[in-house]
Design an enzyme around this catalytic site. Structure first.
Site, PDB file in Angstrom:
ATOM      1  N   GLU A  29      24.843   0.946  33.732  1.00 49.16           N
ATOM      2  CA  GLU A  29      22.750   1.914  33.897  1.00 49.16           C
ATOM      3  C   GLU A  29      22.655   0.447  34.024  1.00 49.16           C
ATOM      4  O   GLU A  29      21.900  -1.042  34.039  1.00 49.16           O
ATOM      5  CB  GLU A  29      22.359   1.550  31.786  1.00 49.16           C
ATOM      6  N   GLN A  47      10.239   6.869  43.202  1.00 50.61           N
ATOM      7  CA  GLN A  47      11.226   7.232  45.178  1.00 50.61           C
ATOM      8  C   GLN A  47      12.330   5.723  44.586  1.00 50.61           C
ATOM      9  O   GLN A  47      12.015   4.985  44.451  1.00 50.61           O
ATOM     10  CB  GLN A  47      10.602   7.196  45.110  1.00 50.61           C
ATOM     11  N   ASN A  49      14.542   3.885  46.964  1.00 48.97           N
ATOM     12  CA  ASN A  49      15.464   4.136  48.329  1.00 48.97           C
ATOM     13  C   ASN A  49      16.335   3.326  48.823  1.00 48.97           C
ATOM     14  O   ASN A  49      16.642   2.590  47.929  1.00 48.97           O
ATOM     15  CB  ASN A  49      13.819   2.364  48.884  1.00 48.97           C
ATOM     16  N   HIS A  63       6.518  -7.459  52.701  1.00 44.90           N
ATOM     17  CA  HIS A  63       5.654  -5.708  52.646  1.00 44.90           C
ATOM     18  C   HIS A  63       5.005  -5.561  51.262  1.00 44.90           C
ATOM     19  O   HIS A  63       5.639  -6.023  50.035  1.00 44.90           O
ATOM     20  CB  HIS A  63       6.937  -4.690  52.694  1.00 44.90           C
ATOM     21  N   LYS A  73       8.170  -1.841  42.053  1.00 47.92           N
ATOM     22  CA  LYS A  73      10.340  -2.291  42.617  1.00 47.92           C
ATOM     23  C   LYS A  73      11.178  -3.115  42.187  1.00 47.92           C
ATOM     24  O   LYS A  73      10.468  -4.126  41.431  1.00 47.92           O
ATOM     25  CB  LYS A  73      10.124  -2.711  44.916  1.00 47.92           C
ATOM     26  N   LYS A 170       7.704  -4.131  63.901  1.00 50.51           N
ATOM     27  CA  LYS A 170       6.495  -4.272  62.585  1.00 50.51           C
ATOM     28  C   LYS A 170       6.522  -5.911  62.102  1.00 50.51           C
ATOM     29  O   LYS A 170       5.141  -6.795  62.501  1.00 50.51           O
ATOM     30  CB  LYS A 170       6.997  -3.370  62.077  1.00 50.51           C
ATOM     31  N   ASP A 171       7.769  -5.757  61.725  1.00 50.19           N
ATOM     32  CA  ASP A 171       8.037  -6.733  61.281  1.00 50.19           C
ATOM     33  C   ASP A 171       7.306  -8.135  61.763  1.00 50.19           C
ATOM     34  O   ASP A 171       6.710  -9.562  61.527  1.00 50.19           O
ATOM     35  CB  ASP A 171       9.153  -7.761  60.707  1.00 50.19           C
TER      36      ASP A 171
END
Length: 187
Positions: A29, A47, A49, A63, A73, A170-171
């Protein structure tokens, strides 16, 4: 029973879920809200990812999303390993700009919980690494922000040399922490 360890920054935890193995394989779990509420951890995830990195040295981060789309997160590795970092970006925090890092791997079966108000990133330590993470808010492009992974003021001790890292455009163009407004204040 799940193991939870404070990593030294307010709200950042390592979580080790139990893993039950036998000749068939294993069962685990990876998030049990009831068990983790006993440790004061209560997050509603909305959500999931999944990222795959072909090479060692893939850098993803640092980020975060600004309010009202800030995200908690929960990050774990399905295959391979990463060095995972959380940076306190809450203005006025006694630990503002401090970071904590941990190696996450399929072998260790550990996770990191990164709360709102922290930037997050990782670098892959092995080829063919897969990372999954739950977030508590939907992705919102207008609220998406990045901080430079090699910001000298942060002085993150990445285990992969910067010259060997593979970054997105972007990074690579991300600003230093001092050059942005994060939208988070310490309370």
């Amino acid at each position: 029973m799940v193991e939870v360890r404070n990593l030294g920054l307010d709200g950042v935890f390592e979580i080790r879920p139990p893993k039950f193995e036998d000749e068939r394989g294993f069962f685990s779990e990876t998030w049990n809200a009831e068990q983790l509420e006993r440790f004061g951890l209560s997050v509603d995830f909305v959500q999931d990812n999944h990222s795959f990195s072909r090479k060692r040295g893939v850098m993803r981060g640092l980020h975060f999303q600004t309010p009202p789309f800030a995200q908690d997160k929960l990050v774990r590795v399905l295959r391979g390993s990463v060095f995972d970092v959380a940076v306190d970006i809450r203005s006025g925090s006694p630990t503002f700009g401090r970071w904590v890092g941990i190696t996450l791997s399929d072998k260790e079966w550990n996770q990191i919980l990164v709360p709102k108000g922290f930037a997050h990133g990782f670098v892959t330590l092995e080829p063919d690494t897969e990372v999954v993470y739950k977030v508590s808010a939907q992705y919102s492009q207008p609220h998406d922000r990045s901080i430079r992974f090699d910001d000298p003021a942060l002085a993150i001790d990445w285990p992969v040399p910067a010259a060997d890292m593979k970054l997105s455009a972007k990074d690579a163009a991300a600003p230093n922490l001092a050059d942005i407004e994060t939208g988070f204040a310490y309370s």
